[in-house]
Every structure is written in C-alpha cells, then in structure tokens.
Design an enzyme around this catalytic site. Sequence first.
Site, PDB file in Angstrom:
ATOM      1  CD  GLU A   4      -8.720   2.284   5.729  1.00 42.64           C
ATOM      2  OE1 GLU A   4      -8.412   1.301   6.439  1.00 42.64           O
ATOM      3  OE2 GLU A   4      -8.316   3.426   5.985  1.00 42.64           O
TER       4      GLU A   4
ATOM      5  CG  ASP B 266      -0.296  -0.209   2.540  1.00 42.52           C
ATOM      6  OD1 ASP B 266       0.951  -0.245   2.585  1.00 42.52           O
ATOM      7  OD2 ASP B 266      -1.016  -0.337   3.546  1.00 42.52           O
TER       8      ASP B 266
ATOM      9  CG  ASN C  43      -9.246   0.748  10.895  1.00 38.16           C
ATOM     10  OD1 ASN C  43      -8.298  -0.036  10.761  1.00 38.16           O
ATOM     11  ND2 ASN C  43      -9.450   1.760  10.067  1.00 38.16           N
TER      12      ASN C  43
ATOM     13  CG  HIS D 164      -6.515  -0.841   8.121  1.00 33.41           C
ATOM     14  ND1 HIS D 164      -6.243   0.452   7.714  1.00 33.41           N
ATOM     15  CD2 HIS D 164      -5.399  -1.239   8.813  1.00 33.41           C
ATOM     16  CE1 HIS D 164      -5.034   0.783   8.116  1.00 33.41           C
ATOM     17  NE2 HIS D 164      -4.503  -0.220   8.793  1.00 33.41           N
TER      18      HIS D 164
HETATM   19  P1  PGA Z   1       0.946  -0.832  12.923  1.00 36.48           P
HETATM   20  O1  PGA Z   1      -0.121  -0.615  11.741  1.00 36.48           O
HETATM   21  O2  PGA Z   1       1.749  -2.020  12.519  1.00 36.48           O
HETATM   22  O3  PGA Z   1       1.738   0.418  12.893  1.00 36.48           O
HETATM   23  O4  PGA Z   1       0.151  -1.053  14.145  1.00 36.48           O
HETATM   24  C1  PGA Z   1      -0.878  -1.667  11.287  1.00 36.48           C
HETATM   25  C2  PGA Z   1      -1.816  -1.072  10.291  1.00 36.48           C
HETATM   26  O5  PGA Z   1      -2.529  -0.111  10.627  1.00 36.48           O
HETATM   27  O6  PGA Z   1      -1.848  -1.536   9.150  1.00 36.48           O
END
Ligand code: PGA
Length: 241
Positions: A143, A67, A136, A138
């Site tokens: 999302e 992404d 969340n 995701h």
């Molecule tokens: P993080 O992010 O590894 O920084 O917790 C995970 C994400 O939101 O994809």
Amino acid sequence: MKLVIAADPAELALTVAQAVAAFIRANPGRLLSLAAGDTPLAALRELVSMQQRGEVDLNSVGYVGLDEWGGLGPADPGSCIEVMNRHFYHPAGIRPENLCVFNGLAADPEADAAAVLELVARRGPLGLTLLGIGMNGHLGFNEPGTSPDFIGGVVTLDDVTREVGRKYFAGRTPGGTGITLGLGTLGRADRILLMATGEKKRAILTRIAASPDDPALPASHFVNHPAATWYLDRAAAPDTV
Ligand code: PGA
C-alpha cells in the site's frame, strides 16, 4: 520506463500471455507470482488456452500467491485464492506441489506469511511476477507508504484498496488487513510485468510515470527497474507517452 502499449485489453492480454509463456518455456522449475485482480484475468485465461493447444506446460514451474485478504479463504467468493482457482489454477490443472499461497484464515497469519516467504527465499528469487496496478498505485497489497525493501507479510489495507475491493465482494467492504509478497521480494524477480487497462487507470499511471520512487506510489519504485516492463492498453497509457 520500458513500455508496451496495446490497442485494447484483448490485444494486451495476448501479448502478456505470450511473454509469460515464453518465460515458462525457457525457465522450467522457476517460481512465478501472478496477481489475482481483474486486470490480469484475460491473460491468465489465454495461458490456459495456450496449454490446451499444447503450446506451454503450466506445471513446469511453481506458483506462489501474490496476496490475500485477511480472514478469507478458498470458499469465499472474491478471495484471491478463489479467483485464482476459478480462472487459472483449476482450469490449468496446477498440481498442489507446484502451488504455495497465503492462508487468509490462518490462526497465526504472521507465521503463515513467514512460511510462504521462507519458501520464496529457499526456492527463489521469483522468476517472473505479473502485477496489476491499483487505483492508489499499489502492487499486491503493498500500500502507499510501503518501503521498497519490505519482503512481505501482514499489512493494514489502505482505504482506497478497501473501497475498490468491494467490487470483488458483491458490494461488501473487505476487512482491514491483507497479506502480501513485499516490494523487496517482487523487485528481485528476473522479470516484472506490470499491467493496467482502461481509462480509469490513466491518472494514476500518469502520476507514477512522473514520480519514480515516490513512497506514496508503490508501483513507482519499478518505473526505472531494469527487470520491469509496463504493459498498458492505449486507454490506460499516461498522457505523456
Ligand atoms: P484490478 O486491481 O486489476 O481489479 O484493477 C488491481 C489492484 O488493485 O491490484
């Protein structure tokens, strides 16, 4: 839900790195997509160390970016490509021909995303993807509300993603769009490694484990996926396991 639970983030990173390295050794020429969030970084650094010890050749496979934040590129600290360059692609010496990523600065982001997805369609399906689970639920920038069939492209970011994302940008809130491989593309991988660490992820993991295929929780589409393994540290593990 196939679960691997480690005592702490360091043990988890080692376990995940060993699983990824084993896949790479057994599957030269396959395509991998590795997440750029904070969670997988220790595992990615461990893979680089394994290569330095001669235990794996990280250039024996190809990489496609998971992404990218809309409007950001390699010169922007905190962009996905900048983080991956700093922690993995550059220290691992990944050759340009083995790497294809979304260009957050593309004049036509939809066309750029389509070109990346076309490469995955031509060279794919993905052999392995390593994903971090967002606050969340995701995965990448899939999302809440994303269809499990979405192959990928330009998306509108969820408010939680933008708020959490401030940690990558010295407190600035990132813009409203992202570009991502979709759940449909990730779901076709031979191996799907989902990773989470820390007490702060336990509540979302508990919800995900209790609600397979809940449209509000993108990661829940992989709860019962036969190719998926959930790698958690003890602090992130759902209350129910
Ligand atoms: P993080 O992010 O590894 O920084 O917790 C995970 C994400 O939101 O994809």
